[in-house]
Design a protein around this motif. Structure first.
Motif, PDB file in Angstrom:
ATOM      1  N   GLN A 105       0.810  -1.208   0.000  1.00 54.68           N
ATOM      2  CA  GLN A 105       0.000   0.000   0.000  1.00 54.68           C
ATOM      3  C   GLN A 105       0.847   1.263   0.000  1.00 54.68           C
ATOM      4  N   GLN A 106       2.114   1.183   0.499  1.00 53.13           N
ATOM      5  CA  GLN A 106       2.973   2.360   0.520  1.00 53.13           C
ATOM      6  C   GLN A 106       3.411   2.703  -0.898  1.00 53.13           C
ATOM      7  N   PRO A 107       3.075   3.908  -1.388  1.00 46.02           N
ATOM      8  CA  PRO A 107       3.417   4.284  -2.761  1.00 46.02           C
ATOM      9  C   PRO A 107       4.926   4.426  -2.932  1.00 46.02           C
ATOM     10  N   VAL A 142       4.372  14.609 -13.430  1.00 45.30           N
ATOM     11  CA  VAL A 142       3.906  13.502 -14.265  1.00 45.30           C
ATOM     12  C   VAL A 142       2.839  12.659 -13.589  1.00 45.30           C
ATOM     13  N   SER A 143       2.627  12.842 -12.305  1.00 48.74           N
ATOM     14  CA  SER A 143       1.632  12.028 -11.611  1.00 48.74           C
ATOM     15  C   SER A 143       0.230  12.574 -11.852  1.00 48.74           C
ATOM     16  N   GLY A 186       1.898  11.906  -1.607  1.00 46.73           N
ATOM     17  CA  GLY A 186       2.908  11.081  -2.264  1.00 46.73           C
ATOM     18  C   GLY A 186       3.881  11.938  -3.045  1.00 46.73           C
ATOM     19  N   ASN A 187       4.418  11.363  -4.127  1.00 45.21           N
ATOM     20  CA  ASN A 187       5.438  12.039  -4.927  1.00 45.21           C
ATOM     21  C   ASN A 187       4.860  12.408  -6.292  1.00 45.21           C
ATOM     22  N   ASN A 201       1.870   7.975 -11.115  1.00 43.23           N
ATOM     23  CA  ASN A 201       1.012   7.419 -10.065  1.00 43.23           C
ATOM     24  C   ASN A 201       1.586   7.659  -8.663  1.00 43.23           C
ATOM     25  N   GLY A 202       2.355   8.718  -8.531  1.00 46.09           N
ATOM     26  CA  GLY A 202       2.976   8.996  -7.232  1.00 46.09           C
ATOM     27  C   GLY A 202       2.024   9.589  -6.213  1.00 46.09           C
TER      28      GLY A 202
END
Length: 736
Positions: free
Chosen positions: A32-34, A315-316, A344-345, A350-351
């Motif tokens: 689950q951790q991105p 890009v995410s 997230g990043n 998909n960050g």
């Protein structure tokens, strides 16, 4: 037999099932951790996570964001790569006193900037910055300034954070400066910006104006905030030069660029050589903002409706772009951030992942009558069953019938009565604590604002039998840890404490004494019947234990001279250099404590509390009779010369390692005075450990000083200032 075997097999199967379930839960949490970086790229350097656009290998970072992972440390440490243009180094400048200008400069090799942590959410990095220092290194004949230069580069993605950093200076007289400069083709420097602050304790008329712990207001510590327009990409942290007349106790001044709110000034930081650089060998934290820029130093978010440019960083999905500015509002690239309800990043595909708002109730409210339910891009908070309304707005109301409410109300009434009884007991206990606090002079010490007032529960863990370290006329002493500092807590015995006014007065007097050879009073606790005092803890105990304890510690003549000279300096300070004259009244080896380096510190100001209101006569004698001035015994008049007499006895104990009063009833003082009167050298009285032939002249000089201190004609005794000066000269001559 078969039944027992089946039971054991059943137990083993249950343990295996529990272990498998636990392992599956751990794997699910890891899944689950991105991710924080590109596939196949290291995401850590030692204990430091490395999120993209940062990286340690080719193909794992954007231009300007390369990280060097130094594997010579354990754990490994992360640095901004020198190839990216960001670096720092120390310039060592030598000054000759009297000229006040540099006579030599040594530029040390550039080093990378070490990172503490990286935050893509804030667009910043937390890094170590070196502490600059200006020190007298040779008895006022030479100064060395170790000044920090930081280069980020004009086209670098990094910029010093104006809002989250501050310039701090520490020292007796110091004016640190931040200077931003540009280098021309001919290596000339042009300054774009200069910032300074001034700390100056020279000429302070009162100890009340000296530096205080936690206060950085130009007395021992100064600070200056960076203005909005500061163009700090290449800059240095330097000093305006001042001669330091306090080099004996304050040889160094310091300057540092530090994260706002991180540094908490403490007065001991001003004393000693290279204190802060030694305490923070890796440096102190400061903040750099970063942004995405192109090779020419530009870059901006695409206009609304326009396609992103080549190399666009955001890009995410579920992310957005925000332009950043540098000095004077100039463009400095852009940063990427996740949309609200995502984290997230944003710099990797998909960050930005959906967050569970139910874990962040402060930011995403849901009343206790609601049931928080996460959903993609948000959350719901319906009311609990049997209730109606909106849990997010906090409008849930119950639908219980009247009978149920009556029953619940009755039960609640019982609980309320119990709670009220409990509160009454707490109130009585609190009222008792307040009465003790007032009785012990708490209101007086509150107004003074010069000492820490500890609560009873702060000291309770220390006052255990396992922490007991000694007992004296004042009471019991316990060793413990308080605010991450080793302390000695003195718990007085009943009847030994003063009246409230006198106690508060003593505490105020002791707290004003700041000297490296005086035991530092940290604070007190007034919330008990008999107030307690909290002092700094000295690990080597008392001079009494060192000289006469069961496990005698070897003491060279140099060390004994140093102990005598520094003890005398501490006494001279309280006699002559404090705002209120302080007389000790009980000078003896048991009241001279030693730290880990055998530096002596005077403790237990017994008499000072009796003369806190300009009283010099006392009807009762206080102090150890083996050390008390005979003139004081006859007249009842306590003066600074009374302390001089007692110190003379201490000198004799130091050089003989014999107690002032022998077990056979003979007196050490009489033995030395008799030998001196008859013209004998007293060789047989010296400690054999130091009675070397080449040192007899120094030992005889010590006897002369002691005999002068013991003169029954008070007017012919030297002052403690004179004693200290002569001992310092003897100590230096022995070291040469």
């Amino acid at each position: 037999m078969i039944t027992t075997l089946m039971v054991r097999l059943h137990a083993v199967l249950l343990l295996l099932l529990f272990a498998a379930a636990e392992q599956a839960e751990k794997q699910q949490q890891q899944q689950q951790q991105p991710p924080i970086t590109l596939p196949g790229c290291p995401d850590r350097c030692g204990d430091t996570p490395i999120p993209f656009p940062f990286g340690t290998k080719p193909g794992c970072f954007r231009d300007g964001f390369e990280i060097t992972c130094n594997d010579t440390f354990h754990p490994h440490r992360a640095f901004l790569a020198l190839a990216g243009g960001a670096s720092q180094h120390i310039a060592e400048i030598h000054y000759e006193v009297g000229w006040n200008y540099p006579v030599k400069r040594v530029d040390h090799e550039n080093t990378g900037i070490e990172l503490m942590e990286i935050s893509v959410a804030n667009g910043s990095v937390r890094a170590y910055g070196l502490v600059s220092s200006l020190c007298n290194v040779a008895n006022l004949s030479d100064y060395v300034a170790k000044c920090q230069d930081i280069a980020l580069g004009e086209r670098s993605p990094f910029l010093l954070s104006v809002a989250r950093n501050i310039l701090v200076g520490v020292g007796w007289r110091v004016e640190p400066r931040i200077m931003s400069y540009l280098w021309s083709a001919h290596h000339n420097t042009t300054y774009e910006f200069s910032l300074a602050c001034l700390s100056n304790l020279v000429g302070m008329p009162s100890l009340l104006q000296l530096a205080t712990n936690g206060s950085c207001t130009s007395r021992g510590c100064c600070q200056a905030a960076l203005p909005e327009a500061a163009p700090l990409t290449d800059f240095g942290i330097w000093f305006n030069f001042y001669n330091n007349t306090m080099w004996l106790t304050n040889p160094c001044s310091y300057a540092m660029l530090v994260e706002t709110g991180w540094y908490n000034f403490s007065t001991p930081d001003m004393y000693g050589f290279e204190v802060l650089p030694r305490r923070y060998p890796r440096g102190v934290p400061f903040i750099l903002d970063f942004s995405i820029r192109d090779k020419d130093g530009g870059g901006a978010c695409p206009a609304e409706g326009q396609p992103p440019p080549p190399g666009y960083a955001c890009v995410s999905g579920n992310s957005y772009c925000a332009n950043t500015t540098g000095a004077a509002g100039a463009s400095h690239g852009y940063v990427c951030r996740c949309l609200d309800h995502y984290d997230g990043n944003p710099y990797i595909a998909n960050g930005c992942q959906d967050i569970d708002e139910c874990n962040f109730r402060d930011k995403y409210p849901c009343s206790t009558d609601g049931i928080c339910k996460n959903k993609l891009g948000g959350y719901d908070c319906p009311c609990k069953p049997g209730m109606k309304g909106d849990g997010i707005k906090g409008t849930c109301t119950d639908k219980f019938p009247l009978v149920a409410k009556v029953i619940v109300g009755g039960i609640s009434g019982i609980f309320v009565m119990a709670a009220l009884l409990f509160l009454i007991l707490i109130h009585k206990e609190k009222q008792k604590t307040i009465e003790f606090y007032k009785k012990n002079g708490g209101l007086t010490l509150e107004k003074a604002k010069i000492i820490k007032l500890f609560k009873k529960e702060d000291l309770d863990p220390i006052l255990k039998s396992r922490n007991f370290i000694g007992k004296g006329g004042f009471g019991e002493v316990y060793k413990g840890l308080l605010c991450n500092e080793e302390v000695a807590v003195k718990k007085p015995i009943s009847g030994s404490i003063l009246e409230n006014e006198q106690f508060a007065n003593e505490v105020i007097i002791q707290s004003q004494v700041i000297h490296k050879n005086i035991v530092r009073l940290i604070g007190c606790c007034l919330e008990v019947d008999i107030p307690m005092l909290v002092y700094e803890f000295l690990c080597n105990g008392s001079l009494e234990q060192i000289l006469h304890g069961n496990n005698k510690v070897p003491l060279t003549l140099c060390r004994r001279l140093s102990i005598a000279a520094e003890s005398a300096d501490g006494l001279a300070y309280i006699h002559s250099k404090t705002n209120t004259k302080i007389l000790h009244g009980d000078i003896k080896p048991a009241n001279i404590l030693l730290d880990g380096n055998f530096v002596p510190k005077i403790s237990d100001f017994g008499i000072s509390r009796l003369i806190a209101r300009d009283k010099q006569h006392t009807g009762s004698v206080i102090g150890d009779m083996s050390y008390v001035d005979p003139v004081y015994l006859q007249t009842g008049l306590l003066t600074e010369k009374s302390d001089v007499y007692s110190f003379g006895v201490v000198i004799l104990e130091l050089i003989s390692r014999k107690k002032s009063k022998h077990s056979d009833g003979s007196s050490l003082v009489n033995n030395f005075l008799e030998a001196h009167k008859n013209g004998k050298k007293g060789t047989e009285l010296f400690d054999k450990e130091i009675a070397a032939a080449g040192d007899m002249e120094i030992l005889d000089s010590l006897v002369v000083i002691a005999v002068e201190c013991l003169n029954l004609d008070v007017d012919k005794r030297p002052s403690m200032i004179e004693v200290a000066e002569r001992l310092i000269i003897l100590s230096r001559s022995r070291k040469l």
